[in-house]
Design a protein around this motif. Structure first.
Motif, PDB file in Angstrom:
ATOM      1  N   HIS A 140       2.347   6.874  14.115  1.00 28.81           N
ATOM      2  CA  HIS A 140       2.060   6.923  12.682  1.00 28.81           C
ATOM      3  C   HIS A 140       3.351   6.699  11.906  1.00 28.81           C
ATOM      4  CE1 HIS A 140      -1.962   8.384  13.396  1.00 28.81           C
ATOM      5  NE2 HIS A 140      -1.454   9.188  14.290  1.00 28.81           N
ATOM      6  N   LEU A 141       3.238   5.950  10.834  1.00 25.45           N
ATOM      7  CA  LEU A 141       4.396   5.737   9.958  1.00 25.45           C
ATOM      8  C   LEU A 141       4.794   7.044   9.276  1.00 25.45           C
ATOM      9  CD1 LEU A 141       2.605   2.649   8.668  1.00 25.45           C
ATOM     10  CD2 LEU A 141       4.961   2.430   9.420  1.00 25.45           C
ATOM     11  N   SER A 142       3.789   7.729   8.725  1.00 31.13           N
ATOM     12  CA  SER A 142       4.059   8.988   8.023  1.00 31.13           C
ATOM     13  C   SER A 142       3.926  10.150   9.007  1.00 31.13           C
ATOM     14  CB  SER A 142       3.066   9.156   6.870  1.00 31.13           C
ATOM     15  OG  SER A 142       1.734   9.247   7.367  1.00 31.13           O
TER      16      SER A 142
ATOM     17  N   ARG B 191       0.828  -1.206   0.000  1.00 29.31           N
ATOM     18  CA  ARG B 191       0.000   0.000   0.000  1.00 29.31           C
ATOM     19  C   ARG B 191       0.866   1.260   0.000  1.00 29.31           C
ATOM     20  NH1 ARG B 191      -2.525   2.478   5.418  1.00 29.31           N
ATOM     21  NH2 ARG B 191      -3.784   4.052   4.403  1.00 29.31           N
TER      22      ARG B 191
ATOM     23  N   ARG C  99      -5.577  15.114   7.395  1.00 27.84           N
ATOM     24  CA  ARG C  99      -4.789  14.182   8.224  1.00 27.84           C
ATOM     25  C   ARG C  99      -4.082  14.901   9.367  1.00 27.84           C
ATOM     26  NH1 ARG C  99      -4.578   9.336   5.233  1.00 27.84           N
ATOM     27  NH2 ARG C  99      -4.657   9.795   3.015  1.00 27.84           N
TER      28      ARG C  99
ATOM     29  N   ALA D 249      -6.662   5.579   9.597  1.00 25.88           N
ATOM     30  CA  ALA D 249      -7.637   6.599   9.179  1.00 25.88           C
ATOM     31  C   ALA D 249      -8.573   7.007  10.311  1.00 25.88           C
ATOM     32  CB  ALA D 249      -8.440   6.085   7.989  1.00 25.88           C
TER      33      ALA D 249
ATOM     34  N   ASN E 167      -1.689   2.609  16.365  1.00 27.37           N
ATOM     35  CA  ASN E 167      -1.759   3.375  15.128  1.00 27.37           C
ATOM     36  C   ASN E 167      -3.205   3.281  14.661  1.00 27.37           C
ATOM     37  OD1 ASN E 167      -1.708   4.528  12.633  1.00 27.37           O
ATOM     38  ND2 ASN E 167       0.083   3.403  11.882  1.00 27.37           N
TER      39      ASN E 167
ATOM     40  N   HIS F 122      -8.426  10.359  12.419  1.00 21.16           N
ATOM     41  CA  HIS F 122      -8.995  11.643  12.011  1.00 21.16           C
ATOM     42  C   HIS F 122     -10.516  11.690  12.145  1.00 21.16           C
ATOM     43  CE1 HIS F 122      -4.970  11.602  10.432  1.00 21.16           C
ATOM     44  NE2 HIS F 122      -5.269  10.624   9.600  1.00 21.16           N
TER      45      HIS F 122
HETATM   46  C1  DQA Z   1      -1.304   6.558   9.178  1.00 24.00           C
HETATM   47  C2  DQA Z   1      -1.716   7.960   8.697  1.00 24.00           C
HETATM   48  C3  DQA Z   1      -3.215   8.024   8.443  1.00 24.00           C
HETATM   49  O1  DQA Z   1      -3.577   9.313   7.989  1.00 24.00           O
HETATM   50  C4  DQA Z   1      -3.604   7.022   7.383  1.00 24.00           C
HETATM   51  O2  DQA Z   1      -5.017   7.015   7.209  1.00 24.00           O
HETATM   52  C5  DQA Z   1      -3.099   5.647   7.654  1.00 24.00           C
HETATM   53  C6  DQA Z   1      -1.774   5.463   8.233  1.00 24.00           C
HETATM   54  C7  DQA Z   1       0.234   6.416   9.316  1.00 24.00           C
HETATM   55  O3  DQA Z   1       0.652   5.464   9.969  1.00 24.00           O
HETATM   56  O4  DQA Z   1       0.989   7.204   8.757  1.00 24.00           O
HETATM   57  O5  DQA Z   1      -3.748   4.655   7.315  1.00 24.00           O
HETATM   58  O6  DQA Z   1      -1.857   6.343  10.474  1.00 24.00           O
END
Ligand code: DQA
Length: 148
Positions: A98-100, A17, A109, A75, A72, A78
């Motif tokens: 969060h990864l990002s 993904r 986000r 989505a 984590n 939010h």
């Molecule tokens: C996430 C960031 C969220 O905005 C997104 O919907 C995810 C992954 C992250 O780990 O960066 O699914 O939580």
């Protein structure tokens, strides 16, 4: 000494993904890294993933025997008042990961409903975010243990 790790929706697809955003590691690989670090830190972890908000609410409600939660919410970060309220209800220290880096992504986000009830948030270090989150949870758990 147990810590609960919860992965939210679509994280089962990690590796396939949007790898440019979330990295190439699969969820199994990340879970193996988490389990290895937990062992080194003398903690046990239970790791769960669901695409369903209610599952996550149930797991949090049933988490009273854990020292801390690393979550984590993906989505649901939010959107989910239900997950936020469950964390507030159980009062177990929660580390949001969060990864990002959600703060430098799309505007929708940048708002986390979970952050105000979390002990703290780690965002933007890829799969390493989980390991930093686990280290944070362990240090909170050790501090609680010392205080009791
Ligand atoms: C996430 C960031 C969220 O905005 C997104 O919907 C995810 C992954 C992250 O780990 O960066 O699914 O939580």
């Amino acid at each position: 000494m147990k810590i609960l790790i919860i992965h939210g929706p679509n994280l089962n697809l990690l590796g396939k993904r949007e790898a440019d955003i979330y990295g190439k590691s699969t969820l199994d690989e990340i879970n193996a890294m988490i389990t290895k670090l937990a062992k080194e830190l003398n903690f046990e972890v239970d790791i769960k993933q669901s695409n369903h908000e209610g599952d996550i609410v149930d797991w949090i409600q049933n988490s009273k025997d854990y020292f801390a939660l690393v979550i984590n919410p993906a989505a649901y970060t939010h959107t989910s008042v239900a997950i936020r309220d469950a964390i507030a209800a159980v009062r177990i220290p929660a580390v949001e990961v969060h990864l990002s880096n959600i703060h430098r992504r799309e505007e929708f986000r940048q708002k986390s409903l979970i952050a105000p009830v979390a002990y703290g948030q780690i965002s933007g270090f890829g799969s390493e975010s989980y390991l930093l989150g686990l280290r944070a949870a362990v240090s909170i758990a050790n501090a609680c243990k010392g205080a009791s």
